[in-house]
Design a protein around this motif. Structure first.
Motif, PDB file in Angstrom:
ATOM      1  N   GLN A 109       7.303  48.069  -0.670  1.00 12.80           N
ATOM      2  CA  GLN A 109       7.248  47.258   0.338  1.00 12.80           C
ATOM      3  C   GLN A 109       6.533  45.965   0.094  1.00 12.80           C
ATOM      4  OE1 GLN A 109       6.413  50.687   1.110  1.00 12.80           O
ATOM      5  NE2 GLN A 109       8.564  50.784   1.625  1.00 12.80           N
ATOM      6  N   GLN A 110       5.341  46.098  -0.478  1.00 14.88           N
ATOM      7  CA  GLN A 110       4.611  44.865  -0.723  1.00 14.88           C
ATOM      8  C   GLN A 110       4.929  44.001  -1.912  1.00 14.88           C
ATOM      9  OE1 GLN A 110       2.289  43.821   1.794  1.00 14.88           O
ATOM     10  NE2 GLN A 110       2.756  45.503   2.605  1.00 14.88           N
ATOM     11  N   LYS A 111       5.726  44.799  -2.730  1.00 12.11           N
ATOM     12  CA  LYS A 111       6.053  44.280  -4.245  1.00 12.11           C
ATOM     13  C   LYS A 111       4.812  43.776  -4.864  1.00 12.11           C
ATOM     14  CE  LYS A 111      10.543  44.375  -2.605  1.00 12.11           C
ATOM     15  NZ  LYS A 111      11.336  45.807  -3.409  1.00 12.11           N
ATOM     16  N   GLU A 112       3.958  44.586  -4.929  1.00 14.82           N
ATOM     17  CA  GLU A 112       2.585  44.204  -5.559  1.00 14.82           C
ATOM     18  C   GLU A 112       2.416  45.514  -6.696  1.00 14.82           C
ATOM     19  OE1 GLU A 112      -0.534  44.230  -2.826  1.00 14.82           O
ATOM     20  OE2 GLU A 112      -0.248  42.159  -2.212  1.00 14.82           O
ATOM     21  N   VAL A 113       1.920  45.107  -7.749  1.00 14.52           N
ATOM     22  CA  VAL A 113       1.474  45.937  -8.930  1.00 14.52           C
ATOM     23  C   VAL A 113       0.268  46.697  -8.413  1.00 14.52           C
ATOM     24  CG1 VAL A 113       0.938  46.181 -11.298  1.00 14.52           C
ATOM     25  CG2 VAL A 113       2.712  44.706 -10.564  1.00 14.52           C
TER      26      VAL A 113
END
Length: 293
Positions: A109-113
């Motif tokens: 969802q957040q497209k964060e690593v």
């Protein structure tokens, strides 16, 4: 012996000519992509089983670029870094994939690593942080990037190249055998430091015990050099960090403990050698006589 070497050199050249003439070009990228996808699907299945999920699916592996791949899942799952690192390494090795790669765990969802690590042929350049710190249940995708596409390996050698490797190996072996007999000094004549039943060759980055060589990395050699100069004496942690890391402008928090552990494994077969941790001070390379045990 020289005659035999010349004969094998001739055979090697014949095999080389045969390999060049008969070797047909292959679509290496297709083979590489298929092997990566198999390895990643096996990794995904392992992660699901470890999270006690035996019913949801590993979705088709996506190829986002020539050497970039994405593993996704049907359902949410937790990620255990230790299991992820071990499974990726095991499956990549089984599929004969390059040993230089970057892995990222991305929140859908957040497209964060949320977690990443890098593996290299040079173990001192490996960056594998936060083992033991698990990621909670969530939707994740796992991205793998191979930064050195020129090092992509083929899964099998075809017959001409296999012949070339066989003759080449025999020829190289014979060459070094001849050179060893003609020019090399006996190993005993080379400079070394005795450590109980081991011979420590600091200039060659190795230990030798009963004729068996044990390779050392550069950092292991630097540490062991300090310990060999201070047998049965406590060497402070500050001294080790300063001489091996800080003086060279490089320092990683857990590096010292990691390399101490690696050195202990080198001496694991000798019950008379202990590399002890002196709490709050440093370490001591201790040689214990058998009568004292």
């Amino acid at each position: 012996m020289k005659v035999v070497l010349y004969v094998y050199s001739t055979l090697f050249l014949i095999a080389l000519s045969f390999a060049v003439l008969k070797n047909e070009p292959k679509n290496q990228d297709d083979t590489f992509s298929n092997r990566v996808k198999i390895a990643l699907r096996n990794t995904g299945n392992t992660l699901l089983l470890q999270s006690r999920d035996s019913s949801s699916l590993v979705l088709p592996v996506l190829q986002n670029g020539p050497h970039s791949f994405q593993l996704t899942f049907e359902m949410e799952l937790p990620i255990i870094p230790d299991s992820l690192v071990a499974s990726v390494e095991r499956n990549f090795r089984a599929m004969n994939l390059p040993s230089d790669y970057l892995v990222e765990v991305v929140d859908c969802q957040q497209k964060e690593v949320n977690y990443s690590y890098a593996v290299s042929d040079n173990e001192e350049r490996n960056i594998v942080p936060c083992l033991g710190r698990n990621l909670p249940m969530n939707c994740y995708s796992i991205h793998v990037i191979f930064p050195n596409p020129s090092e992509v390996k083929e899964s099998k050698l075809n017959a001409p190249w296999y012949t070339l490797v066989v003759f080449g190996t025999l020829g190289i072996g014979l060459f070094f055998l001849v050179r060893r007999r003609e020019t090399m000094e006996p190993q005993d004549a080379l400079s070394y430091v005795p450590i109980d039943n081991y011979a420590f060759y600091k200039d060659q980055n190795k230990l030798v015990k009963d004729g068996t060589e044990i390779k050392l990395t550069a950092k292991e050699t630097e540490l062991l050099k300090i310990f060999s100069e201070n047998i049965n004496q406590v060497v402070s942690r500050d001294q080790l960090l300063k001489e091996v890391w800080e003086n060279k402008g490089v320092f990683v928090g857990r590096s010292l403990d990691t390399f101490i552990s690696k050195l202990r494994k080198k001496f694991k077969d000798d019950e008379h050698i202990n590399l002890n941790n002196v709490h709050g001070v440093g370490y001591k390379l201790e040689i214990v006589k058998q009568s004292q045990r």
